[in-house]
Design a protein around this motif. Sequence first.
Motif, short mmCIF file in Angstrom:
data_model
loop_
_atom_site.label_atom_id
_atom_site.label_comp_id
_atom_site.label_asym_id
_atom_site.label_seq_id
_atom_site.Cartn_x
_atom_site.Cartn_y
_atom_site.Cartn_z
N THR A 1 0.81 -1.21 0.00
CA THR A 1 0.00 0.00 0.00
C THR A 1 0.84 1.26 0.00
O THR A 1 0.37 2.33 -0.39
N ILE B 1 -5.46 5.62 2.89
CA ILE B 1 -6.59 4.70 2.77
C ILE B 1 -7.45 4.81 4.02
O ILE B 1 -7.04 5.38 5.03
N THR B 2 -8.65 4.28 3.94
CA THR B 2 -9.52 4.15 5.10
C THR B 2 -9.69 2.66 5.39
O THR B 2 -10.00 1.88 4.48
N THR B 3 -9.44 2.28 6.64
CA THR B 3 -9.47 0.88 7.03
C THR B 3 -10.57 0.65 8.06
O THR B 3 -10.63 1.33 9.09
N CYS C 1 -12.50 -2.35 10.43
CA CYS C 1 -12.27 -3.65 11.05
C CYS C 1 -13.58 -4.18 11.63
O CYS C 1 -14.37 -3.41 12.20
N LEU D 1 -10.84 -7.07 7.69
CA LEU D 1 -10.41 -5.70 7.41
C LEU D 1 -10.84 -5.34 5.99
O LEU D 1 -10.62 -6.10 5.05
N MET E 1 -10.34 -2.25 3.25
CA MET E 1 -9.51 -1.07 3.00
C MET E 1 -9.93 -0.39 1.70
O MET E 1 -9.99 -1.03 0.65
N SER F 1 -9.22 2.88 -0.95
CA SER F 1 -8.32 3.97 -1.33
C SER F 1 -9.10 5.28 -1.27
O SER F 1 -10.32 5.30 -1.45
N GLN G 1 -8.57 6.68 8.98
CA GLN G 1 -9.20 7.34 7.84
C GLN G 1 -8.22 8.30 7.21
O GLN G 1 -7.58 9.11 7.89
N ILE H 1 -2.12 2.23 6.32
CA ILE H 1 -2.77 1.13 7.02
C ILE H 1 -2.22 1.00 8.44
O ILE H 1 -1.01 1.12 8.66
N CYS I 1 -11.59 -1.86 -3.43
CA CYS I 1 -11.39 -2.10 -2.01
C CYS I 1 -10.79 -3.47 -1.83
O CYS I 1 -10.98 -4.37 -2.66
#
Length: 354
Positions: free
Chosen positions: A216, A221-223, A225, A238, A240, A242, A301, A305, A333
């Motif tokens: 990555t 990115i926004t991850t 969980c 998870l 993820m 972009s 956010q 990561i 994603c």
Amino acid sequence: MGKPLSVVICDDSRLARKQMERALKQWNVDITHASHGLEALEAIRAGKGELLFLDLNMPLLDGYQVLERIRANDLPTLTIVVSGDVQPEARERVIQLGALDFIRKPLDTDLLTQSLRSFGLLEELAERPADTVNDAVETDLESARPQPLNRTRGLGLDPVSQAFELTESYQELANVAMGQAADRLARLLKVFIELPIPHVQLVELCEFDMALHQATGDNPITTICQGFIAPGIAGEALLMFSDSSSQDLAYMLGHEGEITDQVERELMMDIANLLIGAFLNGLGSQLDLSFGQGSPLILGQHCSIPNLQQNSRWTRTLSIDIGYRIEGRDLSCDLLLLFTEDSLPAMNELVRHL
């Protein structure tokens, strides 16, 4: 009984090929296995494939490309697609490319028989004499029956080694679950999802963490969980995104107005709930399991990561990695399923009996 009908079963999964072969045992067929599209085309050219059962997601040459080459070269075969990619558009595309029918995975033998009957193929597939069928069934039952410890592949090994032996089976389970999740997303967004071959591996979490960060890079990115559990099984999913996906995602979900961080979080949480839930449902239905899910949480956010090792309570994991890509749009994603090492005994037992 006349000459057997030559059949090619083309699928990169050994488990899927074996399931199809068992479903065809009652008929007079001569079966050739192909693990990818190039092998299937070679078999057809050699006169071994009057009937082709074709998967879609494969290495080297996928099912769509095989159908294109069959049509371009006017190869003498009839094709039935058998795939875990159950998006409505996937079925439409293969029919347009010349396939007779589309059957979804996991294989339903009643639907297979219905399909063969509807195209007049049961007459070609004359049933074997009863004693021949019984011998084939007995052979299958014997191979499926639990064996003594020193005769069963994988038993006697530690759970991690057993899981490694079963990697192909885990990949096929993930393939079917991936397709069901993609179908839900495709219907919601009214798009076509490009599906990869699921990547299944057993790794130390620290090594996986490093590889993921390298892949990555520094891209924001926004991850999200979400934890999950089932009897003897636990893990974390998870998802993820972009940063470039936000605008397209909001547009396709019909959002009007400014896309604030809060709006973006809500949209992505909705997608996470849908994708993760559909994947776990698809996986659970194959293993006769019901997964419970926790509430989704945003780990980060618009940033790199997070360190997975800091957010997990284990060091070694069985991971399933799937990259969903929406055709024609800058929207993608990545879904990661991470199973705890303590989950492996229960998982291996269920998968081994498939």
